[in-house]
Design a protein around this motif. Structure first.
Motif, PDB file in Angstrom:
ATOM      1  N   ALA A  27     -50.116 -23.342 -22.921  1.00  0.00           N
ATOM      2  CA  ALA A  27     -51.170 -23.783 -22.004  1.00  0.00           C
ATOM      3  C   ALA A  27     -51.321 -22.830 -20.829  1.00  0.00           C
ATOM      4  CB  ALA A  27     -50.859 -25.197 -21.503  1.00  0.00           C
ATOM      5  N   VAL A  28     -50.258 -22.093 -20.499  1.00  0.00           N
ATOM      6  CA  VAL A  28     -50.333 -21.131 -19.408  1.00  0.00           C
ATOM      7  C   VAL A  28     -51.330 -20.029 -19.733  1.00  0.00           C
ATOM      8  CG1 VAL A  28     -48.979 -19.500 -18.010  1.00  0.00           C
ATOM      9  CG2 VAL A  28     -47.972 -21.658 -18.720  1.00  0.00           C
ATOM     10  N   TYR A  29     -51.631 -19.851 -21.032  1.00  0.00           N
ATOM     11  CA  TYR A  29     -52.606 -18.846 -21.415  1.00  0.00           C
ATOM     12  C   TYR A  29     -53.978 -19.158 -20.826  1.00  0.00           C
ATOM     13  CZ  TYR A  29     -54.789 -15.228 -24.248  1.00  0.00           C
ATOM     14  OH  TYR A  29     -55.463 -14.102 -24.647  1.00  0.00           O
ATOM     15  N   GLY A  30     -54.170 -20.391 -20.383  1.00  0.00           N
ATOM     16  CA  GLY A  30     -55.400 -20.715 -19.679  1.00  0.00           C
ATOM     17  C   GLY A  30     -55.564 -19.919 -18.398  1.00  0.00           C
ATOM     18  N   LEU A  31     -54.453 -19.521 -17.754  1.00  0.00           N
ATOM     19  CA  LEU A  31     -54.537 -18.771 -16.505  1.00  0.00           C
ATOM     20  C   LEU A  31     -55.112 -17.371 -16.709  1.00  0.00           C
ATOM     21  CD1 LEU A  31     -54.149 -18.384 -13.535  1.00  0.00           C
ATOM     22  CD2 LEU A  31     -51.697 -18.109 -13.891  1.00  0.00           C
TER      23      LEU A  31
END
Length: 416
Positions: A360-364
């Motif tokens: 989900a950090v790939y959203g950053l």
């Protein structure tokens, strides 16, 4: 030990592993923030491009694509062993950057290359930290332990940002990196004493699964568990729409909107971190009485609303004050989210669940890559408003769709 037992915020320190893990994580986080200020400012000054700054920020999260494999590796060879291997990597990369700055050979290209290497490893650091806390803490101490653990990153953004800017301004990037190397090394040594010996979980197969099959099972478990699925989707949303405005893009706010130098950037970062630290302190003292899922949803909505206001502020003092409040909202969203994932996930799947959550950090980086060009075309205020409204809309959709699992007081995600 009696002091640890009497003071709620210190209760997690009754566990020997946590007494080593907390300072190890703290030092690693300090070094992360010092590097972020030094390298982010170097990229912005050497290229003069907000898009280049956004790309640099996104490179630091390149490893989100492989983060599930770090969680699976922790399940297989032990979380402490994986964390130690990661932290010795930080030392090696920092040594390379130190040599480049000391010899005057540092360029935007070399910084981007080393940032990419670091970006493959560093995003999973928080995963391994959380797994070690979940592995060593009792259920009654979990919220407090996660809150105190979160303080390492929050306080690091205050100390690391200000010290990184001060060291760079006073002594130069090369000398600053000597300090960073030393901090990483001490963190690695402390990490050697963290965690438990590897034990087989109930329900874990005797024959190790292939990485692809284990990853597939991890995704299947997250998708079939409503509260875990909702928290993971919200984590992606927060990284995509909330974090870009208060992370790498603060360098643009400091330089191009407020007219500040690198020290001013350090104060902006420290303001956000101070608020996050205050929120973590409150949760460490009273978190046992907070319903995690409700706090997560409320914190997300407040955070997006405050980001919307921040997008239109053009005065540094008001921006710093608002960043403090945004930091508090961030803690009340992200700490309960981590507790939900660790508390409700089956221990046999915990490493894989946290690995999938790290994706989900790939959203950053995705949010940074979209917001950078948008800022250059329509400005920071319009871009920030658009991202904030997207965040509010989808947070309400998630809360509505999984209402029974996120808002009902007797739901598993809300139990004390």
């Amino acid at each position: 030990m009696t002091v640890f037992a009497r003071v709620p915020a210190l209760a997690p320190f009754q566990i020997r592993s946590f007494r080593f893990q907390w300072p190890a994580d703290l030092l690693a986080s300090w070094a992360f923030e010092m590097e972020g200020v030094i390298l982010g400012w170097f990229v912005l000054v050497s290229t003069g491009s907000v898009t280049a700054l956004a790309v640099f920020g996104s490179l630091q999260f390149l490893g989100t694509l492989v983060s599930p494999f770090f969680g699976m590796a922790g399940d297989r060879i032990g979380n402490r062993n994986v964390l130690c291997m990661m932290r010795i990597t930080y030392v090696c990369v920092a040594l390379c950057l130190m040599l480049l700055f000391m010899t005057g050979l540092a360029t935007a290209v070399s910084v981007f290359a080393l940032a990419a290497i670091m970006g493959l490893v560093r995003p999973s650091d928080i995963t391994l930290r959380n797994l070690l806390v979940g592995e060593t803490m009792t259920a009654g101490l979990l919220m407090r332990a996660m809150s105190v653990s979160r303080m390492t990153a929050d306080s690091a953004r205050v100390v690391g940002a200000l010290s990184g800017a001060a060291l760079m301004a006073a002594l130069g990037s090369g000398v600053a990196y000597i300090v960073i190397c030393g901090v990483y090394l001490v963190s690695f040594v402390l990490s050697l004493n963290v965690g438990l010996r590897r034990v087989r979980m109930v329900g874990e197969t005797a024959v190790p699964l292939s990485p692809i099959r284990a990853l597939r099972e991890g995704f299947a478990y997250v998708w079939s568990t409503p509260d875990v699925r909702a928290a993971t989707l919200l984590a992606f949303l927060m990284n995509f729409a909330a974090y870009p405005l208060v992370s790498a893009l603060l360098a643009h706010v400091a330089k191009d909107i407020y007219g500040l130098d690198q020290t001013g950037l350090g104060w902006l970062i420290a303001s956000f971190a101070t608020g996050a630290l205050l929120g973590s302190i409150v949760l460490s003292m009273h978190g046992a009485r907070i319903r995690a899922a409700r706090a997560m949803i409320a914190g997300a909505l407040i955070w997006f609303t405050l980001n919307l206001v921040f997008s239109w502020i053009e005065t540094p003092r008001w921006g710093e004050a608002l960043l403090i409040v945004i930091g508090v909202a961030q803690s009340f969203c992200m700490v309960p989210m981590a507790v939900i994932l660790l508390r409700t996930a089956d221990p046999a799947f915990r490493g894989r669940v946290m690995g999938v959550r790290m994706l989900a950090v790939y959203g950053l980086p995705l949010g940074l890559l979209l917001s950078g060009p948008s800022i250059e075309h329509v400005g920071f205020a319009v871009t920030g408003s658009l991202f904030s409204l997207i965040g509010i809309t989808f947070t309400l959709l998630i809360a509505s769709h999984w209402r029974a699992h996120l808002w009902h007081p007797q739901a598993a995600a809300n139990r004390h």
